[in-house]
Design an enzyme around this catalytic site. Sequence first.
Site, PDB file in Angstrom:
ATOM      1  NE  ARG A 104      -3.865   0.527   1.799  1.00  0.00           N
ATOM      2  CZ  ARG A 104      -5.068   0.735   2.584  1.00  0.00           C
ATOM      3  NH1 ARG A 104      -5.185   1.396   3.506  1.00  0.00           N
ATOM      4  NH2 ARG A 104      -6.166   0.164   1.715  1.00  0.00           N
ATOM      5  CG  HIS A 131      -8.369   0.046  -2.940  1.00  0.00           C
ATOM      6  ND1 HIS A 131      -7.784  -0.800  -2.674  1.00  0.00           N
ATOM      7  CD2 HIS A 131      -9.090   0.331  -2.039  1.00  0.00           C
ATOM      8  CE1 HIS A 131      -7.728  -1.402  -1.303  1.00  0.00           C
ATOM      9  NE2 HIS A 131      -8.702  -0.628  -0.630  1.00  0.00           N
ATOM     10  CD  GLN A 134     -13.088  -2.439  -0.642  1.00  0.00           C
ATOM     11  OE1 GLN A 134     -12.367  -2.319   0.283  1.00  0.00           O
ATOM     12  NE2 GLN A 134     -14.350  -2.944  -0.707  1.00  0.00           N
ATOM     13  CG  ASP A 219     -13.702   6.107  -1.299  1.00  0.00           C
ATOM     14  OD1 ASP A 219     -13.768   5.822  -0.114  1.00  0.00           O
ATOM     15  OD2 ASP A 219     -12.359   5.927  -1.848  1.00  0.00           O
ATOM     16  CB  CYS A 259     -13.947   0.851  -0.086  1.00  0.00           C
ATOM     17  SG  CYS A 259     -13.276   2.412  -0.094  1.00  0.00           S
ATOM     18  NE  ARG A 287     -10.157  -5.615   0.244  1.00  0.00           N
ATOM     19  CZ  ARG A 287      -9.263  -4.659   0.717  1.00  0.00           C
ATOM     20  NH1 ARG A 287      -9.910  -3.653   1.330  1.00  0.00           N
ATOM     21  NH2 ARG A 287      -7.908  -4.355   0.494  1.00  0.00           N
TER      22      ARG A 287
HETATM   23  N1  NVA Z   1     -10.114   6.446  -1.238  1.00  0.00           N
HETATM   24  C1  NVA Z   1      -9.565   6.032  -0.133  1.00  0.00           C
HETATM   25  C2  NVA Z   1     -10.012   4.498   0.035  1.00  0.00           C
HETATM   26  C3  NVA Z   1      -9.429   4.136   1.458  1.00  0.00           C
HETATM   27  C4  NVA Z   1      -9.626   2.619   1.675  1.00  0.00           C
HETATM   28  C5  NVA Z   1      -8.235   6.506   0.163  1.00  0.00           C
HETATM   29  O1  NVA Z   1      -7.164   6.192  -0.779  1.00  0.00           O
HETATM   30  O2  NVA Z   1      -8.030   6.888   1.212  1.00  0.00           O
HETATM   31  N1   CP Z   2     -11.106  -0.304   2.424  1.00  0.00           N
HETATM   32  C1   CP Z   2     -10.046  -0.368   2.884  1.00  0.00           C
HETATM   33  O1   CP Z   2      -9.030  -0.567   1.887  1.00  0.00           O
HETATM   34  O2   CP Z   2      -9.720  -0.172   3.882  1.00  0.00           O
HETATM   35  P1   CP Z   2      -8.584  -0.048   4.889  1.00  0.00           P
HETATM   36  O3   CP Z   2      -8.001   1.263   4.711  1.00  0.00           O
HETATM   37  O4   CP Z   2      -9.027  -0.102   6.470  1.00  0.00           O
HETATM   38  O5   CP Z   2      -7.467  -1.275   4.734  1.00  0.00           O
END
Ligand code: NVA
Ligand code: CP
Length: 305
Positions: A104, A131, A134, A219, A259, A287
């Site tokens: 990540r 992502h 997800q 989101d 998500c 997930r």
């Molecule tokens: N779009 C959000 C998703 C978090 C799971 C982010 O990137 O923070």
């Molecule tokens: N939806 C998702 O990826 O959640 P986290 O940021 O908690 O991993």
Amino acid sequence: MAIKHFLQFSDFTLDEFEYVIERAHVIKRKFKNYEPYHPLEDRTLVMVFEKSSTRTRLSFEAGMHQLGGAAIYLNTRDSQLGRGEPVEDAAQVMSRMCDIIMIRTFGQDIIERFAANSRVPVINGLTNEHHPCQVLADVFTYLEQRGSIAGKTVAWIGDANNMLYSWLQAAKVFGFHVNVSTPAGYDIDSALVAADNDCYTVFPNPSDACQDADLVTTDVWTSMGFEEENAERLKAFDGWIVDSDKMKRARPDALFMHCLPAHRGEEVSADVIDGPQSVVWDEAENRLHVQKALLEFLVLGRIAA
Ligand code: NVA
Ligand code: CP
């Protein structure tokens, strides 16, 4: 032989997704029946987090354990990754010590450079641009709840972020359509969408985007890494909340997805996310199941049923 990675949704063919989804159903069933299943015994997953996570860390770590393997968590605060070791060097070293890696991070270019120097498969656990894990869980959730997603309409209301770009790639693979509504100034970056992707339509009005949708999804308005824009975004996104009025424009049996984590009263009203059309807890649980299938596929390839 080229190593198979999952860096963005378009990295897999429909046939590969169909295989992984079938395995996810089998693996989920085993989990629900408390049936031990350890195809990844003695295998190790390394997880690298440059941003916060609850679901992604937990689902990969628990999933790898349930498959009989081990998962190791690294972050930039207390590993050499945060002290300027080149991504290419880190990839060389890590991939000599484990069987698969999940990352990540911020820019997609970082995970691309890492994968180019890795001896083992790399999975995108979220970047600024994508992502895919997800959206794989979300497509699986739709299939469980409603059957095939081909030919259906998904309404995306809110920010043009990593989730949206993965949904647009999924639409191309699975043959559904995305109605997109983002506030002015937060439009889709066409550089992040394939030129031949004709699976979406842009609507200036978010309620119009929800018309006759089979699934409405949104989101956070401020993704990780963009926190300093939060105040400005709160103003710009006024009117883009998914509330019961917008859900009424969708089909009566439409699902709501997010998500998570969510902000009730910002991108979604409490009555929608906590209401009967919402499947957010299934998305989160799935997930675990789809990623176990993904880990199995990337480490072992297709296995005899
Ligand atoms: N779009 C959000 C998703 C978090 C799971 C982010 O990137 O923070
Ligand atoms: N939806 C998702 O990826 O959640 P986290 O940021 O908690 O991993």
